[in-house]
Design a protein around this motif. Structure first.
Motif, mmCIF file in Angstrom:
data_model
loop_
_atom_site.group_PDB
_atom_site.id
_atom_site.type_symbol
_atom_site.label_atom_id
_atom_site.label_comp_id
_atom_site.label_asym_id
_atom_site.label_seq_id
_atom_site.Cartn_x
_atom_site.Cartn_y
_atom_site.Cartn_z
ATOM 1 N N ASN A 23 41.935 30.738 -53.413
ATOM 2 C CA ASN A 23 40.827 29.619 -53.351
ATOM 3 C C ASN A 23 41.259 29.179 -54.408
ATOM 4 O O ASN A 23 41.236 27.679 -55.494
ATOM 5 N N HIS A 27 42.636 25.127 -55.398
ATOM 6 C CA HIS A 27 41.490 24.524 -57.510
ATOM 7 C C HIS A 27 43.451 23.922 -57.752
ATOM 8 O O HIS A 27 42.777 22.795 -58.022
ATOM 9 N N TYR A 73 41.065 27.163 -45.662
ATOM 10 C CA TYR A 73 39.396 26.569 -45.507
ATOM 11 C C TYR A 73 39.341 25.625 -45.923
ATOM 12 O O TYR A 73 38.103 25.139 -45.650
#
Length: 118
Positions: A23, A27, A73
């Protein structure tokens, strides 16, 4: 003994650590910077340097497959990474990111840093 243990555990279980690092890498790709603690930054930096080296080849099937295995993702982030970010570093032999130390967090005095593209 801690021979050949190159990764930091970051006080998390393996699955949680892997998801958190993924994640944070997404970002960094989306926004171009990342603010977090210094140990997390060092781990994200290590992973991103390897991904940029893989993505410098260009937008082909194997590159997409290898990047998606690390970042499953977000397909938009993978496309942006391969088409916009990686081509900037084709001639650069390494060192695609920089770490800027920002001092310590007031609540628990954890060292805070910023990771950004060079």
């Amino acid at each position: 003994m801690k021979h050949q243990n190159g990764r930091k555990k970051l006080n998390m279980k393996g699955s949680h650590r892997k998801a958190m690092l993924r994640n944070q890498m997404i970002h960094l790709i989306k926004f171009g910077f990342l603010h977090t603690t210094k140990p997390r930054i060092k781990e994200v930096q290590r992973l991103m340097e390897r991904l940029v080296t893989v993505a410098r080849v260009g937008y082909d099937f194997n590159t997409i497959r290898r990047i998606k295995s690390e970042l499953p993702y977000d397909d938009a982030a993978v496309t942006k990474f391969i088409k916009e970010i990686a081509p900037k570093y084709v001639t650069r032999p390494g060192g695609y990111t920089r770490v800027i130390l920002l001092g310590r967090r007031q609540s628990d005095t954890a060292p805070i840093a910023r990771l950004e593209w060079v």
